[in-house]
Design a protein around this motif. Sequence first.
Motif, PDB file in Angstrom:
ATOM      1  N   LYS A 164      14.169   4.209  27.284  1.00  0.00           N
ATOM      2  CA  LYS A 164      13.653   3.297  26.273  1.00  0.00           C
ATOM      3  C   LYS A 164      12.485   2.561  26.927  1.00  0.00           C
ATOM      4  CE  LYS A 164      16.892  -0.414  27.308  1.00  0.00           C
ATOM      5  NZ  LYS A 164      17.897  -1.308  26.805  1.00  0.00           N
TER       6      LYS A 164
ATOM      7  N   GLN B 166      18.763  10.492  19.741  1.00  0.00           N
ATOM      8  CA  GLN B 166      18.789   9.020  19.758  1.00  0.00           C
ATOM      9  C   GLN B 166      17.495   8.401  19.230  1.00  0.00           C
ATOM     10  OE1 GLN B 166      19.615   7.701  23.730  1.00  0.00           O
ATOM     11  NE2 GLN B 166      21.588   8.713  23.815  1.00  0.00           N
ATOM     12  N   PHE B 167      16.346   8.965  19.601  1.00  0.00           N
ATOM     13  CA  PHE B 167      15.051   8.346  19.306  1.00  0.00           C
ATOM     14  C   PHE B 167      14.276   9.022  18.179  1.00  0.00           C
ATOM     15  CE2 PHE B 167      16.179   6.801  23.404  1.00  0.00           C
ATOM     16  CZ  PHE B 167      15.570   5.573  23.546  1.00  0.00           C
TER      17      PHE B 167
ATOM     18  N   SER C 168      19.253  15.695  23.427  1.00  0.00           N
ATOM     19  CA  SER C 168      20.054  14.474  23.351  1.00  0.00           C
ATOM     20  C   SER C 168      19.156  13.244  23.148  1.00  0.00           C
ATOM     21  CB  SER C 168      20.888  14.339  24.624  1.00  0.00           C
ATOM     22  OG  SER C 168      21.554  13.110  24.656  1.00  0.00           O
ATOM     23  N   TYR C 169      18.049  13.204  23.869  1.00  0.00           N
ATOM     24  CA  TYR C 169      17.104  12.097  23.737  1.00  0.00           C
ATOM     25  C   TYR C 169      16.549  12.031  22.314  1.00  0.00           C
ATOM     26  CZ  TYR C 169      13.301   8.932  25.104  1.00  0.00           C
ATOM     27  OH  TYR C 169      12.435   7.870  25.215  1.00  0.00           O
TER      28      TYR C 169
END
Length: 149
Positions: free
Chosen positions: A138, A87-88, A83-84
């Motif tokens: 973040k 996003q990144f 999931s991380y």
Amino acid sequence: MSDHDIARGGRRRLVRAAAPVALAATALLPVTGSALAASGDDTVAVHTLDDIVKGHYKAATAHFDTDMRKHLPPDGLQKVWKSYQAQFGHYVSHGKPKDTKSGRYTVVSVPLRMQHSAGEFRLSFDKKGSVAGLFFLKPGVPVPKPSRT
């Protein structure tokens, strides 16, 4: 020392001058705390991150305390990491760990360079050296102040 001094044997003088500077710099390390030597927590944090990046989720949970093992088993860690990355972006590299004290915990923050934007990997260690918290963040999220309870 001028360029002319170096050209006419000044090299020896430069070496003699550099040695005391190097000794003085190393003499300061014990006083200020060696930023060059990684703590045991730093080592575990980097190894845990490496295991996560390689997909070795069971190995990554080896230092978890009982509560962490219950709440974030290897398959859960895999889902969180995927999931991380959604996003990144995919993991590219990481920087040098930084330690912070927060109450009875040592918090190790590792800056991440991800494909799309920067990130941060953070582990909290209890006094026994077990992982009591794991976070993918973040950059710049402050370490929480310890609660009074």
